[in-house]
Write an enzyme that holds these catalytic residues in place. Structure first.
Site, PDB file in Angstrom:
ATOM      1  N   HIS A  44      -1.229   5.078  -2.274  1.00  0.00           N
ATOM      2  CA  HIS A  44      -0.485   6.334  -2.182  1.00  0.00           C
ATOM      3  C   HIS A  44       0.972   6.137  -1.777  1.00  0.00           C
ATOM      4  O   HIS A  44       1.745   7.078  -1.780  1.00  0.00           O
ATOM      5  CB  HIS A  44      -1.190   7.261  -1.166  1.00  0.00           C
ATOM      6  CG  HIS A  44      -0.616   8.624  -1.109  1.00  0.00           C
ATOM      7  ND1 HIS A  44      -0.555   9.472  -2.223  1.00  0.00           N
ATOM      8  CD2 HIS A  44      -0.058   9.323  -0.086  1.00  0.00           C
ATOM      9  CE1 HIS A  44       0.002  10.621  -1.866  1.00  0.00           C
ATOM     10  NE2 HIS A  44       0.313  10.556  -0.576  1.00  0.00           N
ATOM     11  N   SER A  94       4.641  12.249  -1.722  1.00  0.00           N
ATOM     12  CA  SER A  94       3.416  12.889  -1.256  1.00  0.00           C
ATOM     13  C   SER A  94       3.630  14.398  -1.132  1.00  0.00           C
ATOM     14  O   SER A  94       4.118  15.021  -2.065  1.00  0.00           O
ATOM     15  CB  SER A  94       3.016  12.239   0.072  1.00  0.00           C
ATOM     16  OG  SER A  94       1.723  12.601   0.438  1.00  0.00           O
ATOM     17  N   ASP A 128      -4.989   6.155  -6.558  1.00  0.00           N
ATOM     18  CA  ASP A 128      -4.459   6.914  -5.418  1.00  0.00           C
ATOM     19  C   ASP A 128      -5.492   7.960  -5.020  1.00  0.00           C
ATOM     20  O   ASP A 128      -5.772   8.886  -5.769  1.00  0.00           O
ATOM     21  CB  ASP A 128      -3.134   7.586  -5.820  1.00  0.00           C
ATOM     22  CG  ASP A 128      -2.495   8.344  -4.668  1.00  0.00           C
ATOM     23  OD1 ASP A 128      -3.176   8.549  -3.633  1.00  0.00           O
ATOM     24  OD2 ASP A 128      -1.322   8.730  -4.798  1.00  0.00           O
TER      25      ASP A 128
END
Lengths: 369, 263
Positions: free
Chosen positions: B244, B94, B216
């Site tokens: 995600h 991320s 995502d």
């Protein structure tokens, strides 16, 4: 927990006020209930296969994907999370959500239960606002209190100089040939100067103590203490000629203390005794060594007992007698006396009954060997 | 206090090449617990908590330092320097994909290989760039975090700062998965979702692998492909996993993709 397959669709009666939803391992809806569909303004059957995350507001989607998904995966469940759903018209629907993940791989399902949380959210917001406001007020108050105490410290300091000038003027005057009336006036003025010095010293000590630097001590060992106590008693005798003050001292040469602070403590206690004691009976001051290492100073007056209600707050600042005879002074005397005792690692105790009242300073390690 | 102590750094595995795993916004190093152990046989595996997360020490939190992702990147560099890492592999999930890239740009000798899981150089749409969110979306997110600090009651409970000398410490840590300091987490959210590091992508000289999930909503496929296009010689792998957090939902796929790339 109820299996999702038991949830019925399209029944005539709505379930109680909770929303249910189950998703598969890809996050797609496999079951829901009428109540949730009603809240969202959707048809329960049409919700099947939709992605749950898309029923959340954008902000809640981010929270869900970054924080709730990891918790579900690592913990297996989450309880009481606040998120916002979004209904068919795009309106925000605040809910309280709990969820559990069961099964693994392709058989993994996640079951959600929702409660409407509009009022609760508003309440939480109010609580949070109230906390912020209280914190702000506290910060402001603390700042103002500090300014006030700095002001007191500076004022006290500045008042000393003109007082010293008055004292010198009286000294010069007293060496001149004066009439009896003028001598009386000089003596009265000297008494007022002493009283005012003590008040200023008490206020200064109070302000410094509040500002966090505590009572400053200059500790010495020597013969000064006995002289200082005699001086304090002599000053009071001259100011209160009609009162009998007895002083008994013994073996004080090895006492370790701040001599002027102990003198100030005695002045404070004597001031108290003069105000509240029976004027027809003597005030007794005793400075002794009750043990090899300890030093004790007591001031005893006769008269009525300190009322029960006053005892609890006797050493608090700004506490004054409610009786008619004393409506003057700041009420700092006993507080400062007690702080001076603490600064010496000692204590100030009081014993009071209908026959007499006695304040005792005890410094357990008050003697140098 | 050393960076290693401050960031609750855990080191396992062999003395071989260092592989550092960096967690993203919203959780802590436990994000990597299904992935990192698979590399212990061949690598020196290092995991840590960003400031305000998990078992990190938040004592030195300086909002100005952590105003942008560079503050977080400098922590990663500091950890690398303290552990004497050379030619290390940095695996970032991320927002830490970009934090890792910034750490590499600062010290390419410390981190020479990057694995970016779900990267995004900018979350807010720009004229011709689709980050996935509008300014209003992110303003909404930050406002809701600010105004409703109890929102994540389950995950945002106050951090447990335990004493390692006490036996119950281990239990406390096990129970404190994804514990975040709410104030720091809000700062991290702001730094993350208002970041724009598109210009930094072309400075990346590391061997780079990009792992992209399907569906995502935080970092969509075209954002992943955008990153791939800006980093010369990078490798792009589209996973079957959705969402995600493939490091949690599809760890096997993530492990095998990373293994293919680094072996």
């Amino acid at each position: 927990m109820k299996e999702p397959k038991n949830v019925s669709f399209g029944s005539e009666t709505l379930p109680a006020r909770y929303g249910l939803l189950t998703t598969d391992q890809t996050g797609k809806v496999v079951a829901t209930n009428e109540r949730l569909a009603l809240w969202l303004g959707l048809d329960a059957f049409q919700m099947i296969d939709a992605r749950f995350v898309e029923m959340l507001t954008i902000a809640s989607r981010i929270v869900f994907e970054t924080s709730i998904v990891p918790l579900l995966s690592l913990h297996g469940h989450v309880d009481g999370v606040s998120l916002d759903l979004t209904d068919a018209e795009g309106n925000k629907l605040p809910v309280l959500l709990s969820a559990e993940e069961t099964g693994a791989g392709e058989r993994k399902v996640t079951s959600f239960v929702f409660l409407l949380a509009d009022a609760r959210r508003a309440y939480e917001r109010d609580l949070s606002d109230a906390r912020t406001k209280a914190e702000d007020q506290l910060t402001t108050s603390l700042h103002e209190a500090q300014l006030r105490e700095q002001f007191i410290a500076i004022l006290g300091h500045d008042l000393r100089n003109p007082l010293a000038s008055i004292r010198s003027a009286m000294n010069i005057l007293s060496r001149e040939p004066l009439s009896q009336r003028s001598q009386d006036i000089v003596e009265l003025t000297n008494g007022s100067v002493r009283r005012m010095s003590l008040l200023i010293q008490n206020v200064l000590d109070f302000a410094r103590n509040r500002l966090g630097s505590g009572i400053h001590l200059t500790v010495t060992t020597g013969t000064d203490l006995e002289a200082e106590l005699e001086q304090v008693v002599a000053e009071l005798r001259s100011a209160q000629a009609d009162r009998e003050i007895q002083l008994e001292t013994s073996d004080l040469d090895t006492v370790r203390c701040d001599v002027s602070k102990v003198g100030q403590l005695l002045s404070n206690l004597l001031g108290n005794a003069v105000t509240y004691g029976d004027p027809s009976q003597p005030i007794q001051v005793r400075a002794v060594r009750p043990g090899a290492d300890s030093f004790e100073l007591s001031v005893k007056n006769y008269g009525s007992a300190i009322p029960e209600t006053a005892m609890a707050k006797l050493f608090d600042p700004f506490v004054r007698s409610t009786s008619q005879e004393d409506q003057q002074g700041l009420g700092l005397g006993l507080h400062i006396a007690s702080e001076i005792a603490k600064a010496h690692g000692g204590s100030l105790r009081v014993r009071s009954d209908d026959s007499f009242t006695c304040f005792t300073l005890l410094i357990p390690q008050g003697v140098s060997n | 206090m050393s960076a290693v102590a401050r960031h609750n750094v855990k080191t396992t595995g062999s003395d071989a090449r260092a592989m550092v795993f960096a967690h993203g916004f919203g959780c802590d190093q436990s994000m990597w617990r299904h992935v990192a152990p698979h590399f212990e046989g061949n690598f020196n595996v290092i995991t840590f908590d960003h400031i305000g997360a998990g078992g990190s020490d938040a004592g030195g939190y300086d909002p100005a330092k952590y105003d942008t992702l560079n503050g977080y990147a400098s922590d990663v560099v500091e950890i690398g320097e303290e552990l004497n890492i050379r030619d290390g592999i940095l695996v970032g999930h991320s927002v830490s994909a970009m934090i890792g890239a910034l750490a590499h740009v600062e010290r390419p000798d410390v981190f020479s290989t990057l694995v970016m899981v779900g990267p995004s150089p900018r979350y807010i749409d720009d004229t011709s760039y689709k980050g996935g969110f509008t300014v209003d979306d992110i303003t909404d997110l930050l406002a809701s975090l600010e105004e409703n600090p109890l929102a994540w009651s389950a995950s945002m409970a106050p951090m447990i700062v335990g004493n390692p000398d006490q036996p119950e410490h281990g239990q406390e840590l096990a129970d404190s998965i994804c514990k975040l300091d709410p104030v720091i987490a809000n700062g991290f959210a702001r730094a993350t979702f208002t970041s724009d590091n598109r210009e930094d992508l072309c400075k990346i000289s590391a061997r780079t692998l990009i792992l992209q999930c399907r569906d995502d909503i935080i970092a969509s496929e075209h954002v992943g492909r955008y990153v791939h296009g800006k980093i010369p010689g990078s490798k792009f792998v589209l996973l079957d996993a959705t969402g995600h957090c493939p490091n949690l939902t599809a760890p096997k796929e993530v492990v095998s993709a990373i293994r293919d790339f680094v072996s």
